[in-house]
Scaffold this active site. Structure first.
Site, PDB file in Angstrom:
ATOM      1  N   HIS A 174       0.834  -1.199   0.000  1.00  0.00           N
ATOM      2  CA  HIS A 174       0.000   0.000   0.000  1.00  0.00           C
ATOM      3  C   HIS A 174       0.876   1.259   0.000  1.00  0.00           C
ATOM      4  O   HIS A 174       0.624   2.204  -0.746  1.00  0.00           O
ATOM      5  CB  HIS A 174      -0.920   0.026   1.223  1.00  0.00           C
ATOM      6  CG  HIS A 174      -2.179  -0.752   1.060  1.00  0.00           C
ATOM      7  ND1 HIS A 174      -2.199  -2.131   1.082  1.00  0.00           N
ATOM      8  CD2 HIS A 174      -3.456  -0.352   0.886  1.00  0.00           C
ATOM      9  CE1 HIS A 174      -3.440  -2.537   0.925  1.00  0.00           C
ATOM     10  NE2 HIS A 174      -4.228  -1.475   0.799  1.00  0.00           N
ATOM     11  N   HIS A 207       1.695  -3.785   9.451  1.00  0.00           N
ATOM     12  CA  HIS A 207       3.073  -3.524   9.026  1.00  0.00           C
ATOM     13  C   HIS A 207       3.896  -2.921  10.148  1.00  0.00           C
ATOM     14  O   HIS A 207       3.358  -2.268  11.047  1.00  0.00           O
ATOM     15  CB  HIS A 207       3.108  -2.561   7.831  1.00  0.00           C
ATOM     16  CG  HIS A 207       2.729  -3.204   6.550  1.00  0.00           C
ATOM     17  ND1 HIS A 207       3.512  -4.140   5.917  1.00  0.00           N
ATOM     18  CD2 HIS A 207       1.634  -3.046   5.766  1.00  0.00           C
ATOM     19  CE1 HIS A 207       2.920  -4.529   4.810  1.00  0.00           C
ATOM     20  NE2 HIS A 207       1.768  -3.878   4.701  1.00  0.00           N
TER      21      HIS A 207
END
Length: 175
Positions: A111, A150
């Site tokens: 992303h 993440h």
């Protein structure tokens, strides 16, 4: 492996800091909305919209984006499957993951890479919107950390990957 141990420890400590506070559910709600803007749909719409509206561009933004993603995706896939870095939730039961990730591994953040790729292209073609695009890309990266999918270094490496792929595409196209 010992050289990266301090980085891994920092990543875990930072994730714990970001995810173990009393407002984490409220922050996650906002982060989900921000993260969704980086799912990819917006990039396609933006590319076609610019192609349709900016007659001086002549499709350069769109073609540069296609080339940049053609460079980015194999590198991203290879890195994910080579590093095989586990996601934050897998490393600590103390961490909460607020969304289900689209793939198994965390390094690099796809992303974030895609957002910085688009922000870099926007900066090249439309410099007046560069700061806004960079802030948006950084928010996407931060949202991925705040959602628990993440680590900080996943996001940093994702940002570098996105910038490098966009710059590479721009060099190839000599824009």
């Amino acid at each position: 492996m010992r050289a990266i141990q301090p980085i891994a420890e920092f990543d875990l400590a930072f994730s714990l800091f970001c995810l173990r506070h009393r407002f984490n559910r409220q922050v996650a709600s906002i982060s989900k909305v921000i993260s969704r803007t980086g799912d990819g749909h917006l990039y396609i719409v933006l590319g076609f919209l610019i192609w349709w509206l900016d007659h001086q561009d002549q499709g350069q933004f769109f073609r540069s984006g296609l080339l940049a993603f053609a460079i980015h995706l194999p590198i991203y896939w290879l890195a994910k499957n080579s590093f095989r870095r586990r996601r934050p939730k897998e490393l600590s039961e103390l961490l909460t993951c607020f969304i289900t990730p689209s793939d198994r591994y965390s390094l690099p953040s796809g992303h974030t890479a895609a957002a910085f790729l688009i922000a870099t292209l926007i900066g090249n073609f439309y410099p007046e919107f560069y700061v806004i695009a960079l802030c948006w890309a950084a928010l996407i990266g931060l949202s991925r950390i705040l959602l628990g999918v993440h680590f900080m270094t996943d996001v940093l490496i994702g940002a570098l990957l996105g910038i490098a792929c966009a710059q590479g595409a721009l060099l190839i196209m000599a824009v």
